[in-house]
Scaffold this active site. Structure first.
Site: not given
Length: 566
Positions: A258, A260, A262
């Protein structure tokens, strides 16, 4: 549902700007407690009977109103909206195939997901390199970086439900012929602004770097480090580490995350995220593991229910999500917790506490998932796991929900004890918020010895790069997906510091790493007190209008401590 939520005045402002439902004249039609009631009732609608729905709606409301747990922003914003608007997931991954049809299909999915309120991640490594022959037209390919520009422009155009602009992750594997162009595609400020970018790196590449410090691989890693030192991009994704933690390898390799970093996911998968506010779990000067276990169990059930009440933007996404039922339960408020317990961020005691907390969350989430599997049935694809959900834990950056919970972000050290945050509104104006950490203020009033204050109340630039990485590694050991963490570096740090952080992150088993050197971007979201004048000079702030506030337009992602990660 009688508990009134403990939102701070600034949290209420953010809720009015972005989360509370409005009428056709853009006037709020609900209060913060009504928003939480709406979310709790809608999510509990996945339960099997009316009695169970009432029971769990009360439980869900309780943990949110006490600010012990909050789900990701789309769940707060969109719960209860009729299809197709009730999209509750934050993270999606889209596959990109090496054909014009495949690229256009990925672009279509991206726009629909952004419209629904989600962010998207891509791995562009299947696209042929710039200048490669295209047999169907006898022409030449423009390469993955060129097509990234197309996805970036689409993001500029599509606003998420009138609330914020979408975010993207672009990954290119280290062995792609265009890797150097990719590494430098964001060298100039203002280019591909709606993408975080990361290089996909394999174990054998890192092993060659270590065995031959003067070899081609070491030179390429140094080039990545130099770019990150100068601009903050790219980050690194350790693809083999991601796949070692893959609980469904029969479905193929994981290559994308995704925005970011994570949530490593398969194409068309989405992940529902939520975070436990561990700063609220101090009881009589000690950490309350009993409360942590109780909240972990309720939050796990909440996130699992979200899967069933969600209105997904595409049928293939609904199918992929329900096949593996991935959820991501994480934490926020880590720095604030350490302040309360008077534990230095970079101490052995802090690492041990992190391990115990994350192990407890993982264990209780697993137990809850197993119980849910027995209660509701385990999908055939997950039978080998013996639980309902392929993944259970994930540590997100928690930018806005940490502000709502009035706690520090994710597992980051505090950026500054006193800082200024610049928040951009939909009309382009910027609001400056000045904040002082309340635990720091309290300790000052108590007259704590200066040496204790210095050791405990550290900020991100007081923490060494190695301590940043080691903390990420500790949390990663008990996290199914990945950990969002930025290694914040002082302005005077060296490229070698970045290289050392990369190597340590790989050895610690991290699934990725992002570094950010202070001042390497022309604009930042957070400023320390000493940089406050600069923030005010750069801002075009004007007084917030009285009466009706306007919604906040988020950038692709805050460009500082909340940057990317892994």
């Amino acid at each position: 549902m009688i508990i009134k939520p403990a939102f701070s005045p600034s949290a209420k402002d953010i809720l009015r700007d972005r989360y509370l439902w409005r009428d056709e004249n853009r006037n709020p039609i609900e209060k913060p407690e009504q928003m939480l009631e709406r979310v709790a009732k809608h999510v509990a609608g996945a339960e099997s009977s009316l009695a169970m729905q009432y029971k769990w709606a009360d439980e869900f409301y309780d943990v949110m109103a006490k600010l012990l747990f909050l789900p990701n922003s789309p769940t707060l914003m969109n719960s209860g909206r009729p299809a197709p608007h009730g999209q509750l997931a934050a993270c999606f991954v889209i596959g990109v195939e090496d054909s014009m049809e495949g690229i256009c299909e990925a672009l279509r999915k991206q726009m629909l997901i952004h419209k629904s309120g989600g962010g998207t991640g891509f791995n562009f490594s299947k696209l042929r390199s710039e200048g490669a022959k295209v047999n169907s037209t006898n022409g030449r390919a423009s390469g993955p970086v060129s097509f990234m520009g197309l996805f970036d422009k689409a993001t500029e155009t599509v606003q998420q439900g009138g609330m914020r602009r979408g975010a993207n992750m672009g990954i290119l594997n280290i062995d792609h012929p265009d890797i150097r162009k990719f590494i430098h595609c964001k060298d100039k400020d203002g280019t591909i602004t709606n993408f975080n970018i990361s290089v996909g790196v394999f174990d054998d590449f890192m092993e060659k770097v270590n065995s031959d410090p003067r070899g081609e691989e070491a030179a390429l890693l140094a080039e990545i480090a130099d770019s990150a030192w100068r601009t903050g991009d790219p980050g690194i994704i350790f693809l083999d580490a991601i796949n070692r933690g893959n609980t469904t390898p029969n479905l193929g390799e994981l290559t994308s995350t995704n925005p970011c970093g994570e949530s490593p996911l398969y194409p068309n998968e989405a992940c529902n995220l939520g975070s436990i506010n561990i700063a609220k779990m101090v009881k009589e000067g000690a950490f309350d593991y009993e409360l942590l276990g109780e909240v972990s169990a309720v939050a796990t059930r909440f996130l699992d229910d979200v899967i069933d009440v969600n209105h997904y933007p595409l049928p293939e996404i609904a199918e992929a999500v329900k096949l593996t039922r991935k959820i991501g339960l994480g934490v926020m408020g880590w720095a604030d917790l350490l302040f309360q317990l008077r534990i230095p961020y970079d101490s052995k005691e802090a690492y041990e506490l992190a391990e115990n907390i994350m192990r407890t969350i993982q264990q209780r989430a697993h137990e809850t998932s197993v119980a849910l599997g027995k209660e509701k049935g385990i999908p055939e694809t997950l039978a080998h796991l013996g639980r309902r959900n392929a993944t259970l834990t994930c540590i997100a950056p928690t930018g806005t929900i940490a502000l709502l919970a009035n706690c520090s972000s994710g597992i980051e050290p505090l950026f500054a004890l006193e800082h200024t945050r610049v928040r951009t509104q939909t009309d382009g104006t910027k609001v400056i918020m000045k904040q002082v950490n309340r635990y720091y203020e309290q300790a000052q009033k108590e007259g704590l010895p200066e040496e204790v204050m210095k050791r405990v109340f550290v900020t991100s630039h007081d923490v060494s790069p190695s301590a940043h990485v080691r903390m990420q590694g500790v949390f990663q050991r008990y996290t199914d997906l990945a950990v969002s963490k930025t290694v914040n570096l002082r302005h005077e740090c060296s490229v070698q510091d970045v290289l050392d952080a990369y190597t340590l992150a790989w050895r610690e088993g991290c699934k990725g790493i992002t570094v950010y050197r202070d001042g390497s971007k022309s604009s930042q979201v957070l400023y320390r007190k000493e940089d406050e004048k600069k923030a005010e000079e750069e801002s075009t702030q004007k007084s917030a209008p009285k009466g009706e506030p306007v919604p906040v337009m988020a950038a692709a992602r805050p460009r500082f401590v909340l940057k990317r990660p892994q």
